[in-house]
Scaffold this active site. Structure first.
Site, PDB file in Angstrom:
ATOM      1  N   TYR A   1      -1.583  -0.402  10.387  1.00 26.95           N
ATOM      2  CA  TYR A   1      -1.706  -0.830   8.983  1.00 26.95           C
ATOM      3  C   TYR A   1      -0.422  -0.495   8.206  1.00 26.95           C
ATOM      4  CZ  TYR A   1      -3.557  -0.996   4.196  1.00 26.95           C
ATOM      5  OH  TYR A   1      -3.764  -1.282   2.870  1.00 26.95           O
TER       6      TYR A   1
ATOM      7  N   SER B   1       0.871  -1.192   0.000  1.00 30.55           N
ATOM      8  CA  SER B   1       0.000   0.000   0.000  1.00 30.55           C
ATOM      9  C   SER B   1       0.898   1.230   0.000  1.00 30.55           C
ATOM     10  CB  SER B   1      -0.859   0.010   1.269  1.00 30.55           C
ATOM     11  OG  SER B   1      -1.491   1.271   1.405  1.00 30.55           O
TER      12      SER B   1
HETATM   13  P1  NAD Z   1     -11.810  -5.594   0.491  1.00 27.78           P
HETATM   14  O1  NAD Z   1     -12.100  -5.392   1.941  1.00 27.78           O
HETATM   15  O2  NAD Z   1     -12.723  -4.972  -0.504  1.00 27.78           O
HETATM   16  O3  NAD Z   1     -11.708  -7.153   0.188  1.00 27.78           O
HETATM   17  C1  NAD Z   1     -10.837  -7.944   0.975  1.00 27.78           C
HETATM   18  C2  NAD Z   1     -11.054  -9.416   0.690  1.00 27.78           C
HETATM   19  O4  NAD Z   1     -10.215 -10.133   1.614  1.00 27.78           O
HETATM   20  C3  NAD Z   1     -12.490  -9.892   0.934  1.00 27.78           C
HETATM   21  O5  NAD Z   1     -12.850 -10.834  -0.038  1.00 27.78           O
HETATM   22  C4  NAD Z   1     -12.423 -10.514   2.322  1.00 27.78           C
HETATM   23  O6  NAD Z   1     -13.410 -11.511   2.530  1.00 27.78           O
HETATM   24  C5  NAD Z   1     -11.014 -11.091   2.295  1.00 27.78           C
HETATM   25  N1  NAD Z   1     -10.467 -11.294   3.638  1.00 27.78           N
HETATM   26  C6  NAD Z   1     -10.533 -10.465   4.710  1.00 27.78           C
HETATM   27  N2  NAD Z   1      -9.939 -11.050   5.764  1.00 27.78           N
HETATM   28  C7  NAD Z   1      -9.501 -12.260   5.356  1.00 27.78           C
HETATM   29  C8  NAD Z   1      -8.818 -13.321   5.991  1.00 27.78           C
HETATM   30  N3  NAD Z   1      -8.503 -13.278   7.289  1.00 27.78           N
HETATM   31  N4  NAD Z   1      -8.506 -14.416   5.243  1.00 27.78           N
HETATM   32  C9  NAD Z   1      -8.859 -14.498   3.935  1.00 27.78           C
HETATM   33  N5  NAD Z   1      -9.512 -13.530   3.289  1.00 27.78           N
HETATM   34  C10 NAD Z   1      -9.827 -12.420   3.999  1.00 27.78           C
HETATM   35  O7  NAD Z   1     -10.281  -5.117   0.272  1.00 27.78           O
HETATM   36  P2  NAD Z   1      -9.622  -4.378  -0.976  1.00 27.78           P
HETATM   37  O8  NAD Z   1      -9.894  -2.923  -0.836  1.00 27.78           O
HETATM   38  O9  NAD Z   1      -9.952  -5.092  -2.227  1.00 27.78           O
HETATM   39  O10 NAD Z   1      -8.045  -4.577  -0.630  1.00 27.78           O
HETATM   40  C11 NAD Z   1      -7.316  -5.699  -1.098  1.00 27.78           C
HETATM   41  C12 NAD Z   1      -5.839  -5.533  -0.720  1.00 27.78           C
HETATM   42  O11 NAD Z   1      -5.337  -4.299  -1.248  1.00 27.78           O
HETATM   43  C13 NAD Z   1      -5.610  -5.471   0.793  1.00 27.78           C
HETATM   44  O12 NAD Z   1      -4.403  -6.133   1.099  1.00 27.78           O
HETATM   45  C14 NAD Z   1      -5.476  -3.984   1.066  1.00 27.78           C
HETATM   46  O13 NAD Z   1      -4.720  -3.704   2.216  1.00 27.78           O
HETATM   47  C15 NAD Z   1      -4.763  -3.540  -0.206  1.00 27.78           C
HETATM   48  N6  NAD Z   1      -4.976  -2.123  -0.477  1.00 27.78           N
HETATM   49  C16 NAD Z   1      -6.227  -1.634  -0.727  1.00 27.78           C
HETATM   50  C17 NAD Z   1      -6.389  -0.279  -0.964  1.00 27.78           C
HETATM   51  C18 NAD Z   1      -7.742   0.322  -1.247  1.00 27.78           C
HETATM   52  O14 NAD Z   1      -7.846   1.567  -1.277  1.00 27.78           O
HETATM   53  N7  NAD Z   1      -8.779  -0.450  -1.476  1.00 27.78           N
HETATM   54  C19 NAD Z   1      -5.274   0.591  -0.913  1.00 27.78           C
HETATM   55  C20 NAD Z   1      -4.022   0.049  -0.649  1.00 27.78           C
HETATM   56  C21 NAD Z   1      -3.883  -1.298  -0.435  1.00 27.78           C
END
Ligand code: NAD
Length: 267
Positions: A164, A151
């Site tokens: 985080y 991130s």
């Molecule tokens: P989201 O919350 O929309 O989806 C996350 C997914 O992970 C879901 O399907 C959830 O069921 C699954 N999940 C949660 N806990 C879990 C666990 N313990 N074991 C297995 N699966 C689990 O998240 P997103 O926004 O798509 O983010 C995905 C990745 O990208 C994450 O690692 C997040 O930190 C990173 N990220 C996201 C953003 C953003 O703005 N969305 C920015 C930077 C980094």
């Protein structure tokens, strides 16, 4: 060296892939891109309802996908999910460590429980999935790809995300360390550092903050105003770069962390 055509460079036909947290959000878009390129995709998630919808969609488009219930914070689940993927598809070639959680919390209020949850899913999960995948890939002796979701919060400080940011800063260094350690096996390890991407998780976090009396809209507006490219990101913005890193087009790339953030880190 043989010169591949552009189509061959993005062809993942015959490859076995696993995407943690692939049920919704960025992970779901990653599954779509990998499957469209010909890979068989295993979704390892705790949300089986959403994961089932995602695999149905992939199958309806002619792709191959399966789902396994696996908690990213469990080493046992990681080993089981990797083994199941290799068995289901006959090969494990691509691991995408995407599962992650990002509850915001002021540092002064962060509890041991919240710290352990975030670090266990985001950092410990990434390490032990990578370990299990690398063991399998070394056994297969044909290299592999590990792609981690870091991130911009792992590269740049922000308020209320120390727990985080520490987890994602850990993912950044893990990516470099494992890239070096696994290079002799032709296992390439890279990371993507997304900026703010419009997903279900981001929306849920907005709702939770507003329920706690904190306004998020102003923060979001300010964030978007700062973005040199002038728009927030969408899941497919990330999935396209994962496709590149998983593909033969990236076969001389390892140990990198690619910000995919609309230029946020420049601003
Ligand atoms: P989201 O919350 O929309 O989806 C996350 C997914 O992970 C879901 O399907 C959830 O069921 C699954 N999940 C949660 N806990 C879990 C666990 N313990 N074991 C297995 N699966 C689990 O998240 P997103 O926004 O798509 O983010 C995905 C990745 O990208 C994450 O690692 C997040 O930190 C990173 N990220 C996201 C953003 C953003 O703005 N969305 C920015 C930077 C980094």
């Amino acid at each position: 060296m043989d010169r591949k055509s552009n189509a061959e460079l993005l062809d993942l036909g015959g490859k076995g892939a696993i995407v943690t947290g692939g049920a919704v959000g960025i992970g779901r878009s990653i599954c779509y891109r990998l499957a469209e390129a010909g890979a068989s995709v295993m979704i390892a998630d705790i949300d089986l309802d959403e994961a089932s919808k995602t695999i149905e969609k992939i199958r309806a488009r002619g792709g191959k996908a399966q789902v396994i219930r696996a908690d990213a914070s469990s080493v046992e689940d990681a080993n089981r999910a990797i083994e199941a993927t290799a068995k289901a598809f006959g090969s494990l070639d691509i691991l995408v460590n995407n599962a992650g959680v990002y509850p915001t919390c002021p540092a002064l209020d962060t509890t041991e429980k919240l710290w352990d949850k975030v670090l266990s899913i985001n950092l410990k999960g990434t390490f032990f999935y990578s370990q299990a995948a690398a063991r399998e890939m070394i056994k297969q002796a044909k290299g592999g790809r590990i792609i981690n979701l870091a991130s911009i919060d792992g590269l740049h400080p922000h308020v209320e995300v120390a727990h985080y940011g520490a987890s994602k800063g850990g993912v950044v260094m893990l990516t470099r360390d494992l890239a070096l350690e696994f290079a002799p096996y032709q296992i390439l390890v890279n990371a993507i550092a997304p900026g703010s991407i419009m997903t279900k998780g981001v929306e849920q976090e907005r709702i939770a903050r507003e329920a706690a009396g904190k306004t998020t809209q102003e923060l979001m507006d300010e964030f978007v105003r700062r973005l040199p490219l002038g728009r927030p990101g969408f899941p497919d913005d990330i999935a396209k770069v994962v496709l590149f890193l998983a593909s033969p087009a990236a076969d001389y790339v390892t140990g990198t962390v690619i910000p995919v953030d609309g230029g946020y880190l420049l601003s």
